[in-house]
Design an enzyme around this catalytic site. Structure first.
Site, PDB file in Angstrom:
ATOM      1  N   GLY A  81      29.639  52.822   4.005  1.00 49.86           N
ATOM      2  CA  GLY A  81      30.080  54.197   3.729  1.00 49.86           C
ATOM      3  C   GLY A  81      28.962  55.203   3.942  1.00 49.86           C
ATOM      4  O   GLY A  81      27.786  54.892   3.774  1.00 49.86           O
ATOM      5  N   ARG A 145      31.933  48.796   8.933  1.00 51.06           N
ATOM      6  CA  ARG A 145      31.847  47.819   7.844  1.00 51.06           C
ATOM      7  C   ARG A 145      31.926  46.371   8.327  1.00 51.06           C
ATOM      8  O   ARG A 145      32.244  45.475   7.544  1.00 51.06           O
ATOM      9  CB  ARG A 145      32.952  48.084   6.818  1.00 51.06           C
ATOM     10  N   ASP A 176      25.768  44.632   0.550  1.00 49.36           N
ATOM     11  CA  ASP A 176      26.331  43.685   1.524  1.00 49.36           C
ATOM     12  C   ASP A 176      25.600  43.769   2.858  1.00 49.36           C
ATOM     13  O   ASP A 176      25.295  42.744   3.471  1.00 49.36           O
ATOM     14  CB  ASP A 176      27.825  43.955   1.757  1.00 49.36           C
ATOM     15  N   LYS A 202      20.715  52.090   1.055  1.00 50.04           N
ATOM     16  CA  LYS A 202      21.662  53.206   1.121  1.00 50.04           C
ATOM     17  C   LYS A 202      22.882  52.921   0.265  1.00 50.04           C
ATOM     18  O   LYS A 202      23.347  51.787   0.253  1.00 50.04           O
ATOM     19  CB  LYS A 202      22.112  53.355   2.579  1.00 50.04           C
ATOM     20  N   THR A 203      23.389  53.831  -0.455  1.00 49.56           N
ATOM     21  CA  THR A 203      24.744  53.894  -0.998  1.00 49.56           C
ATOM     22  C   THR A 203      24.811  54.969  -2.075  1.00 49.56           C
ATOM     23  O   THR A 203      23.940  55.039  -2.944  1.00 49.56           O
ATOM     24  CB  THR A 203      25.305  52.561  -1.568  1.00 49.56           C
ATOM     25  N   ILE A 204      25.854  55.789  -1.980  1.00 53.27           N
ATOM     26  CA  ILE A 204      26.040  56.809  -3.017  1.00 53.27           C
ATOM     27  C   ILE A 204      26.303  56.135  -4.359  1.00 53.27           C
ATOM     28  O   ILE A 204      26.076  56.729  -5.406  1.00 53.27           O
ATOM     29  CB  ILE A 204      27.212  57.773  -2.697  1.00 53.27           C
ATOM     30  N   ASP A 205      26.795  54.878  -4.330  1.00 55.76           N
ATOM     31  CA  ASP A 205      27.224  54.211  -5.569  1.00 55.76           C
ATOM     32  C   ASP A 205      26.069  53.948  -6.536  1.00 55.76           C
ATOM     33  O   ASP A 205      26.291  53.704  -7.717  1.00 55.76           O
ATOM     34  CB  ASP A 205      27.913  52.881  -5.255  1.00 55.76           C
ATOM     35  N   LYS A 242      43.796  76.056 -20.734  1.00 56.61           N
ATOM     36  CA  LYS A 242      45.164  75.491 -20.737  1.00 56.61           C
ATOM     37  C   LYS A 242      45.292  74.131 -20.064  1.00 56.61           C
ATOM     38  O   LYS A 242      46.355  73.535 -20.104  1.00 56.61           O
ATOM     39  CB  LYS A 242      46.156  76.479 -20.126  1.00 56.61           C
ATOM     40  N   TYR A 243      44.232  73.655 -19.406  1.00 59.21           N
ATOM     41  CA  TYR A 243      44.387  72.364 -18.704  1.00 59.21           C
ATOM     42  C   TYR A 243      43.370  71.322 -19.150  1.00 59.21           C
ATOM     43  O   TYR A 243      42.198  71.644 -19.385  1.00 59.21           O
ATOM     44  CB  TYR A 243      44.177  72.534 -17.192  1.00 59.21           C
ATOM     45  N   MET A 250      34.160  58.364  -7.240  1.00 64.21           N
ATOM     46  CA  MET A 250      33.819  57.188  -6.434  1.00 64.21           C
ATOM     47  C   MET A 250      32.688  56.398  -7.063  1.00 64.21           C
ATOM     48  O   MET A 250      32.024  56.884  -7.980  1.00 64.21           O
ATOM     49  CB  MET A 250      33.396  57.622  -5.036  1.00 64.21           C
ATOM     50  N   GLY A 251      32.446  55.247  -6.507  1.00 67.11           N
ATOM     51  CA  GLY A 251      31.341  54.432  -7.020  1.00 67.11           C
ATOM     52  C   GLY A 251      31.646  52.948  -6.980  1.00 67.11           C
ATOM     53  O   GLY A 251      30.848  52.129  -7.428  1.00 67.11           O
ATOM     54  N   GLU A 311      35.758  54.981 -10.466  1.00 63.32           N
ATOM     55  CA  GLU A 311      36.714  54.478  -9.467  1.00 63.32           C
ATOM     56  C   GLU A 311      37.233  53.062  -9.762  1.00 63.32           C
ATOM     57  O   GLU A 311      38.400  52.767  -9.624  1.00 63.32           O
ATOM     58  CB  GLU A 311      36.019  54.483  -8.102  1.00 63.32           C
TER      59      GLU A 311
HETATM   60  P1  FBP Z   1      29.021  51.748   0.498  1.00 58.35           P
HETATM   61  O1  FBP Z   1      28.995  50.753  -0.612  1.00 58.35           O
HETATM   62  O2  FBP Z   1      29.216  51.147   1.821  1.00 58.35           O
HETATM   63  O3  FBP Z   1      27.826  52.658   0.465  1.00 58.35           O
HETATM   64  O4  FBP Z   1      30.289  52.678   0.269  1.00 58.35           O
HETATM   65  C1  FBP Z   1      30.409  53.563  -0.763  1.00 58.35           C
HETATM   66  C2  FBP Z   1      31.817  54.069  -0.962  1.00 58.35           C
HETATM   67  O5  FBP Z   1      31.816  55.476  -0.841  1.00 58.35           O
HETATM   68  C3  FBP Z   1      32.418  53.646  -2.299  1.00 58.35           C
HETATM   69  O6  FBP Z   1      32.046  54.497  -3.352  1.00 58.35           O
HETATM   70  C4  FBP Z   1      33.893  53.671  -2.016  1.00 58.35           C
HETATM   71  O7  FBP Z   1      34.619  52.819  -2.862  1.00 58.35           O
HETATM   72  C5  FBP Z   1      33.967  53.204  -0.590  1.00 58.35           C
HETATM   73  O8  FBP Z   1      32.733  53.564   0.016  1.00 58.35           O
HETATM   74  C6  FBP Z   1      35.102  53.793   0.178  1.00 58.35           C
HETATM   75  O9  FBP Z   1      35.169  53.156   1.406  1.00 58.35           O
HETATM   76  P2  FBP Z   1      35.824  53.746   2.726  1.00 58.35           P
HETATM   77  O10 FBP Z   1      34.863  54.733   3.285  1.00 58.35           O
HETATM   78  O11 FBP Z   1      35.955  52.562   3.597  1.00 58.35           O
HETATM   79  O12 FBP Z   1      37.111  54.399   2.337  1.00 58.35           O
END
Ligand code: FBP
Length: 552
Positions: A81, A145, A176, A202-205, A242-243, A250-251, A311
């Protein structure tokens, strides 16, 4: 090319480097520690990574290095991602290579690891690099991927690298992808090739981290982007009164993003999957907790609030985890038969004799549109795609139902009006924050020094990240040090251990201490948009997670 004013201004931004990398390129040498060990399963891993296991951690110091000026050919892959800063890793690697020797070449593999398997690559030029500096996205060469796992894929990866005359391959990816990097490094060595493999975290997670990898890149920018949006919703809900906003973040499995955003914005509720699992909280219990906050706030006249939902939550709720497990197995065993069933009702009937009564009953009690999501197409590994399950809507439905019952019993008199959101893709390609711009550039530059020094099977590392950038410590961590053995598709496989939220860790503890107050009293923080130009305390800040983890 049509570009925005910010993009133009960001081209001119000079990423900050650790002082060890500011030395003239021929004056950077390696300092090595002692042999290292994997997280667990050491004997098994030593057996699998016979040639690359247990190398030392290295850092960089000042000293003459006559290897650095060799002409090199390196191929780079963006994997998985998108995460803000990927282009800067490539820029740092490119600049290092060219400083080492202007004749060195950087190839970009197109579309992720499949570019290496299928020999889809092109040379990256100076002019091209200059149009991607400090920008978001992975569009320079694209990502993918593809998992390199079959003997044929390993063989064709080596063939490609040889055909291009590469000295090294750099894999920019998550757990991975870097597991793949470790396996590739070992495979190349085992086949008598000197082609090196280096990874970049790398990963935003935020779940690729360890003692030596303090954070993965992209986490900083993504969390700041989501926190800006959450802060805006906090302020909107406080203004309109009101909301209730239910926001899924994500994550994947880990809740680092939700936790960081909670620390940045102080919502009324933030669910943490790891805690749900540890305390074995049922769906009903979670709904009860949310209702308790709604009721308490309504008593104070506050009919608004913010709920953050990680998520992967559903996979950590014991009864839902069991349901998912049974559905994955049952559907995988009769994939074609299941796919041929026409309607949702027929699918549920088909499952009645094939999954446990308890799981079947749960499936039937879920709102039909959510239950449908549990039966949707599986991912390439046969698993339900949790990110496509609208947990935020499920929780709103269940909260509405519970509050309805409470109203009927005179236990609740307030109003409840909810809106749902899912923030994920919005943050993955943002302009990298100064932190991610600097960190990524340093990771790429450091990857070059590791290659020029002849190392393979290493993850580029930059530590001491809460200090100013010139005090950062750059170097490399052997990939095998991050690994353990895990059950995957019926057999044990070597994989990089995912870092989940630690319930004893300082970030969770800080959140735990405050959340009782946040649940009742409006305590919102409004972080605002990422700032790229201005005072360092505003522009160069790091995540609260990093700050708390570094607290003595
Ligand atoms: P990576 O683990 O490859 O960095 O992906 C992060 C991520 O944004 C997750 O937070 C999310 O669940 C997933 O990718 C979504 O995957 P896709 O881009 O295939 O919809």
């Amino acid at each position: 090319m049509n570009i925005s004013a910010l993009q133009q201004a960001r081209y001119a931004y000079n990423p900050k480097l650790p002082s060890s990398l500011k030395n003239s390129i021929n004056d950077i040498v390696l300092e090595s520690g002692g042999p290292t060990e994997a997280v667990t399963d050491r004997d098994e891993l030593r057996g699998i990574f016979k040639l690359s296991y247990g190398k030392p951690i290295v850092t960089f110091a000042k000293g003459k290095n006559d290897k650095i000026g060799h002409e090199l050919k390196v191929g780079v892959i963006l994997s998985g991602g998108q995460a803000p800063g990927g282009h800067n890793v490539i820029a740092g690697l490119f600049d290092g290579l060219k400083k080492g020797n202007p004749n060195s070449t950087l190839y970009g593999f197109l579309g992720g690891p499949s570019g290496l398997v299928g020999n889809k690559a092109r040379v990256i030029s100076q002019a091209e690099i200059d149009t991607y500096r400090n920008t978001g996205g992975f569009d320079m060469i694209g990502s993918g991927r593809t998992k390199i796992e079959t003997p044929e894929q390993f063989a064709s990866s080596l063939e490609t690298a040889k055909a291009l005359g590469l000295d090294a391959v750099v894999v920019i990816g998550g757990d991975d992808s870097n597991t793949n990097a470790a396996l590739l490094a070992e495979y190349f060595l085992a086949n008598g090739s000197k082609i090196q493999v280096i990874g970049c975290p790398k990963t935003i997670d935020g779940d690729l981290k360890s003692e030596h990898i303090e954070t993965s890149f992209g986490f900083d920018t993504a969390c700041k982007t989501y926190s800006e949006l959450i802060g805006n919703l906090c302020r909107d809900s406080y203004s309109a009164k009101k909301y209730w906003h239910f926001i899924k973040l994500m994550g994947r499995a880990a809740s680092h993003i939700a936790l960081e955003c909670a620390l940045q914005t102080q919502p009324n509720i933030c669910l943490i999957s790891e805690e749900v699992e540890a305390k074995k909280l049922s769906l009903d219990k979670i709904v009860e907790q949310i209702c308790a906050s709604i009721v308490k706030r309504a008593e104070n006249g506050d009919h608004f609030g913010i709920v953050l939902i990680p998520e992967g939550l559903v996979e950590f709720i014991p009864e839902i985890k069991q349901l998912i497990h049974e559905l994955n197995d049952t559907i995988a065993a009769k994939e074609e038969e299941f796919a041929s069933i026409g309607s949702f009702t027929e699918q549920v009937n088909w499952l009645s004799s094939r999954i446990s009564n308890v799981s079947h009953a749960i499936l039937q009690t879920l709102p039909p549109e959510i239950a449908r999501e549990f039966l949707m197409d599986r991912d390439p590994h046969g698993n339900v795609q949790v990110s496509r399950i609208e947990t935020e809507k499920l929780l709103v439905d269940m909260v509405e139902e519970k509050l309805g019952v409470m109203k009927g019993n005179n236990l609740y008199k307030g109003k409840f009006s909810a809106l749902t959101h899912f923030f994920g893709y919005e943050g993955r390609c943002a302009f990298p924050s100064n932190f991610d711009s600097d960190y990524c550039y340093s990771l790429g530059y450091s990857a070059f020094v590791l290659i020029a020094s002849g190392l393979t099977g290493y993850l580029s590392s930059v530590k001491n990240l809460t200090a100013p950038a010139d005090q950062w410590i750059a170097g490399g961590v052997p990939l095998t040090m991050l690994m353990n053995m895990e059950q995957r598709h019926g057999s044990k496989k070597p994989v990089i251990k995912k870092a989940m939220v630690e319930l004893n860790g300082k970030p969770f503890k800080a959140f735990e201490e405050k959340r009782g107050v946040w649940a009742e009293k409006t305590s919102f923080l409004y972080p605002g948009a990422i700032q790229y130009f201005g005072p360092p305390e505003v522009c160069d800040s790091v995540t609260k997670t990093l700050l708390l983890e570094h607290e003595k």
